[in-house]
Design a protein around this motif. Structure first.
Motif, PDB file in Angstrom:
ATOM      1  N   PRO A 112       0.919  -1.270  -0.106  1.00  0.00           N
ATOM      2  CA  PRO A 112       0.012   0.150   0.189  1.00  0.00           C
ATOM      3  C   PRO A 112       1.071   1.342  -0.137  1.00  0.00           C
ATOM      4  N   CYS A 126       1.752   4.662   1.672  1.00  0.00           N
ATOM      5  CA  CYS A 126       1.601   5.017   2.954  1.00  0.00           C
ATOM      6  C   CYS A 126       1.601   6.593   2.996  1.00  0.00           C
ATOM      7  N   PHE A 135      -7.231   5.545   9.400  1.00  0.00           N
ATOM      8  CA  PHE A 135      -6.899   4.723   7.926  1.00  0.00           C
ATOM      9  C   PHE A 135      -5.404   5.161   7.749  1.00  0.00           C
ATOM     10  N   THR A 155      -3.257   2.769  10.431  1.00  0.00           N
ATOM     11  CA  THR A 155      -3.237   1.325  10.049  1.00  0.00           C
ATOM     12  C   THR A 155      -2.628   1.057   8.883  1.00  0.00           C
ATOM     13  N   LEU A 156      -2.698   1.968   7.987  1.00  0.00           N
ATOM     14  CA  LEU A 156      -1.857   1.697   6.673  1.00  0.00           C
ATOM     15  C   LEU A 156      -0.214   1.763   7.027  1.00  0.00           C
ATOM     16  N   ASN A 157      -0.090   2.465   7.959  1.00  0.00           N
ATOM     17  CA  ASN A 157       1.432   2.678   8.325  1.00  0.00           C
ATOM     18  C   ASN A 157       2.203   1.654   9.294  1.00  0.00           C
ATOM     19  N   ARG A 199      -7.546  -9.394   8.074  1.00  0.00           N
ATOM     20  CA  ARG A 199      -6.971  -8.807   6.891  1.00  0.00           C
ATOM     21  C   ARG A 199      -7.090  -9.794   5.842  1.00  0.00           C
ATOM     22  N   ALA A 238      -8.575   0.887   5.533  1.00  0.00           N
ATOM     23  CA  ALA A 238      -7.275   0.723   5.586  1.00  0.00           C
ATOM     24  C   ALA A 238      -6.887  -1.026   4.959  1.00  0.00           C
ATOM     25  N   ARG A 272      -5.410  -2.379   1.759  1.00  0.00           N
ATOM     26  CA  ARG A 272      -4.366  -3.428   1.485  1.00  0.00           C
ATOM     27  C   ARG A 272      -4.883  -4.597   0.682  1.00  0.00           C
ATOM     28  N   SER A 275      -7.660   7.099  -2.064  1.00  0.00           N
ATOM     29  CA  SER A 275      -6.284   6.217  -1.975  1.00  0.00           C
ATOM     30  C   SER A 275      -5.955   5.328  -3.134  1.00  0.00           C
TER      31      SER A 275
END
Length: 468
Positions: free
Chosen positions: A11, A13, A68, A71-73, A185, A234, A238, A296
């Motif tokens: 993803p 970031c 978002f 969580t993405l990072n 996930r 997020a 992913r 995104s």
């Protein structure tokens, strides 16, 4: 090919359009707070006024964006298992991000409130403020003033500060939240997106059925819904594979979300005619996860404009703008309306509103460049060394080409060199080690500086700690 953790792709970031969206959210809140004093402009623009009146939902948009982006990072670093080190690193980063600007604004506004009251003036012309005593100051500076209370007015020296206290609670809970949600996930992206929208459903239902304003809702519910929705969004991103189809659908999803948000604001103004839909505007929050996911996944449509340098810079100072604009408003109105006979919106004040808005942006830039960023870097540099020791990293040793050298006569070899080579423990070193060589790192040397002993032909990686 899908990654082992279920992510379809690595993803992004650093998404410029989401940084620009923060600028939109902050400006939305600013316009809402100046709305009561800008009637001369908004009375002629009913469509714009309906949108501005929904500006309090910009806080929910901030909450979704926070969940978002974090969580993405941090999903891979903190979601697999609970670790003290990762938790300390995260808490330090978040503290350094939000506290310096908040502390500066809190101290300045606390001093202003104390001075106004000491002069015999009223400090609660715009909104009520808490007492300026030791307990209250400590609660403000530790960002815990909302914990254990519900009413937003009178909780903070700066009214928007309630959301900073809510965000800090979310940051402290984030390691556990991401650990739990990370178990989801591997669900399909559509399911995760549906769960994200469902997380905002309580706020949507409250707006539709009860028409509560932002001041009538519990801050804990608002941060829980927004933050969880952002985290699930997020995870959905992913799991999304970037294909020509998704590249075509993402701008459509973004435009649909934008149009429906505007339509929701207009419906709220119609539902509560005369009050411009302030209480029913919460219906639009259910669309925020769709908007964030759409932006995104594309660089087209609204994402192109939000990715411009102007919007991205506005997003960088959005936190400072969110804090400082109410200080500008509160101080100005407090000075103008000490005389009760002048406690109304006048033509002069309406004309001054644009200047106050511009002044808020200038003050936000000064706070960002003068306090927020320098203090963040300083805290990370100073506290990071003490609280979070530097991790051991793999540093490959340099390859040294083997050079053939004629062997000297055996009679010239020293007896010590003819003896078996022994390790530091005293045991004979295997022949393979003697032929391969050993790479040692002397204490006190930084990464990249090593003492080579013996001949190094194909060394393996060595664990060292990066130099300070």
């Amino acid at each position: 090919m899908p990654a082992r953790d279920g992510a379809r792709q690595a993803p992004r970031c650093d998404i410029r359009s989401l940084t620009g969206l923060r600028f939109v959210a902050a400006t939305w809140v600013v316009l809402l707070h100046f709305e009561p004093y800008a009637g001369a402009y908004l009375d002629q623009l009913p469509l714009l006024r309906a949108i501005v009146s929904a500006g309090w939902t910009g806080v929910e948009l901030f909450f979704v964006l926070s969940g978002f982006v974090l969580t993405l990072n941090y999903a891979d670093r903190m979601g697999r298992r609970l670790r003290v080190r990762a938790t300390l690193e995260f808490a330090l980063n978040r503290f350094a991000r939000v506290w310096p600007a908040w502390a500066a604004v809190t101290v300045l506004m606390g001093a202003w409130i104390w001075a106004v009251r000491a002069a015999g003036w009223s400090s609660d012309v715009v909104v009520p403020h808490p007492p300026v005593d030791v307990r209250s100051v400590l609660e403000q500076l530790t960002m815990t003033q909302m914990w254990g209370r519900q009413d937003l007015p009178g909780a903070s020296f700066v009214l928007p500060g309630w959301s900073i206290s809510a965000e800090w609670a979310a940051y402290l809970a984030f390691p556990l939240v991401v650990f739990v949600l990370f178990r989801l996930r591997r669900l399909p992206a559509t399911v995760l997106l549906a769960l994200s929208v469902a997380a905002m459903a309580p706020l949507f239902l409250i707006a539709v059925n009860e028409g509560r304003s932002d001041l009538d809702q519990h801050w804990g519910l608002r941060i829980a819904c927004g933050f969880t929705a952002g985290a699930l969004a997020a995870l959905a991103v992913r799991r999304t594979r970037r294909t020509p189809r998704t590249d075509a659908l993402a701008p459509v999803l973004t435009w649909v979300a934008v149009v429906l948000i505007v339509a929701g604001a207009l419906w709220a103004s119609w539902r509560q005619a005369g009050d411009w839909g302030h209480k029913y505007s919460g219906v639009v929050v259910v669309l925020f996860p769709l908007l964030v996911v759409g932006l995104s996944l594309t660089d087209r449509g609204p994402a192109r404009w939000l990715s411009s340098d102007t919007c991205v810079y506005g997003g960088k100072i959005s936190y400072a703008l969110y804090l400082v604009h109410f200080v500008v408003l509160d101080v100005t109105i407090t000075c103008l309306w000490q005389d009760e006979s002048r406690g109304q919106t006048t033509a002069e004040l309406a004309l001054a509103v644009p200047a106050l808005v511009v002044g808020s942006f200038v003050a936000a830039a000064a706070l960002h460049h003068g306090v927020e960023e320098p203090a963040r870097r300083l805290l990370l540099r100073r506290l990071g060394r003490r609280l979070v020791p530097a991790p051991a990293v793999q540093v490959p040793a340099p390859r040294i080409a083997a050079v053939r050298v004629p062997a000297p006569p055996a009679t010239l070899l020293a007896p010590a060199l003819l003896a078996p080579t022994r390790s530091a423990t005293g045991r004979p070193r295997p022949a393979s080690d003697r032929s391969r060589g050993v790479l040692r790192v002397s204490p006190g040397q930084g990464a990249g500086s090593a003492v080579l002993t013996d001949t190094v032909e194909r060394p393996g990686p060595v664990r060292v700690r990066p130099s300070a």
